[in-house]
Design a protein around this motif. Structure first.
Motif, short mmCIF file in Angstrom:
data_model
loop_
_atom_site.label_atom_id
_atom_site.label_comp_id
_atom_site.label_asym_id
_atom_site.label_seq_id
_atom_site.Cartn_x
_atom_site.Cartn_y
_atom_site.Cartn_z
N ILE A 107 0.70 -1.27 -0.38
CA ILE A 107 -0.05 0.18 -0.01
C ILE A 107 0.81 1.32 0.06
N GLY A 108 2.18 1.09 -0.42
CA GLY A 108 2.60 2.02 -0.46
C GLY A 108 3.21 2.36 -1.67
N LEU A 109 3.80 3.62 -1.41
CA LEU A 109 3.98 4.63 -2.95
C LEU A 109 4.97 4.34 -4.17
N THR B 157 6.81 6.02 -5.38
CA THR B 157 7.67 7.14 -4.62
C THR B 157 8.54 6.81 -3.80
N ASP B 158 8.51 5.22 -2.91
CA ASP B 158 8.53 5.39 -1.12
C ASP B 158 10.29 4.34 -1.93
N PRO B 159 10.84 5.09 -0.69
CA PRO B 159 12.26 4.67 -0.93
C PRO B 159 12.61 2.65 -1.19
N LEU B 160 12.01 1.65 -0.37
CA LEU B 160 11.68 0.14 -0.26
C LEU B 160 10.53 0.05 -1.00
N GLN B 161 10.58 -0.66 -2.50
CA GLN B 161 9.53 -0.68 -3.03
C GLN B 161 9.42 -2.23 -2.94
N ILE B 162 8.12 -3.30 -2.31
CA ILE B 162 8.06 -4.53 -1.88
C ILE B 162 8.14 -5.30 -3.55
N VAL B 163 8.39 -5.94 -3.84
CA VAL B 163 8.43 -6.60 -5.47
C VAL B 163 8.03 -8.22 -4.90
N SER B 164 8.17 -9.23 -3.36
CA SER B 164 7.33 -9.89 -3.40
C SER B 164 7.41 -10.80 -2.50
N ASP C 280 10.83 10.10 7.03
CA ASP C 280 10.09 9.82 5.50
C ASP C 280 9.14 8.86 4.85
N ASP C 281 8.34 8.44 4.25
CA ASP C 281 7.89 7.49 4.25
C ASP C 281 8.90 6.71 3.11
N LEU C 282 9.36 4.91 3.76
CA LEU C 282 10.14 3.57 3.24
C LEU C 282 9.07 2.90 2.76
N LEU C 283 7.90 2.77 3.57
CA LEU C 283 7.29 1.51 2.92
C LEU C 283 6.10 1.46 3.21
N ALA C 284 4.83 1.19 3.20
CA ALA C 284 3.42 0.50 3.42
C ALA C 284 3.29 -0.66 2.87
N LEU C 285 2.77 -1.69 3.84
CA LEU C 285 2.21 -2.74 3.88
C LEU C 285 1.39 -3.27 4.67
N LYS C 286 0.32 -4.23 4.12
CA LYS C 286 -1.01 -4.92 4.81
C LYS C 286 -1.10 -6.49 4.21
N ALA C 287 -0.91 -7.14 5.36
CA ALA C 287 -1.25 -8.34 5.14
C ALA C 287 -1.85 -8.94 6.28
N LYS C 288 -3.65 -10.05 5.49
CA LYS C 288 -4.36 -10.81 6.17
C LYS C 288 -3.87 -12.08 6.53
#
Length: 141
Positions: free
Chosen positions: A9-11, A13-20, A127-135
């Protein structure tokens, strides 16, 4: 059988991009060691002082809210079993492809229900680095 899913759920432009993100065993299992592998791309070097705010909820009930210093965890100074293939935490995480490995020993007392995990990461400058949500659905565990 439990099930799980995550959403970045990050942007862009976030410095850390989750791929998988993968987990073994899949799905996560209470009473066992679970290994989460996060493949990501660091768009910028991630300096000491970057941190993660982690929240775990069961419905409306907050079970956990904790802040983790990312590089301190990589150095083994915290409570997480976290490793990175490009940094041991003694130096910044460099730009480029990276793999984080988190080993969690989920208690057999883990609540049987639908858990929501929120992770917000911030740089040393807040500053934002990453954002994720897990269920994770443990209702059938």
């Amino acid at each position: 059988m439990a099930s799980w899913d995550y959403e970045n759920i990050g942007l862009p432009t976030d410095p850390l991009q989750i791929v998988s993100i993968t987990v073994v065993p899949d799905p996560p299992t209470p009473g066992r060691s679970n290994v989460f592998t996060v493949n990501a791309v660091a768009r910028d070097a991630i300096a000491d002082g970057a941190y993660l705010d982690v929240t775990v909820k069961l419905g409306l009930v907050k079970l956990l809210h904790r802040r983790y210093d990312l590089l301190a965890e990589l150095r083994g100074e915290g409570s997480l079993k976290l490793a990175c293939d490009t940094s041991d935490g003694k130096s910044p995480i460099p730009r480029g492809d990276m793999k984080l490995t988190l080993t969690l020993n989920l208690s057999s007392e883990t609540p049987r229900g639908k858990l929501e995990v929120g992770v917000r990461g911030y740089t040393v400058d807040d500053d934002d680095l990453l954002a994720l949500k897990a269920k994770v659905d443990f209702t059938k565990s």
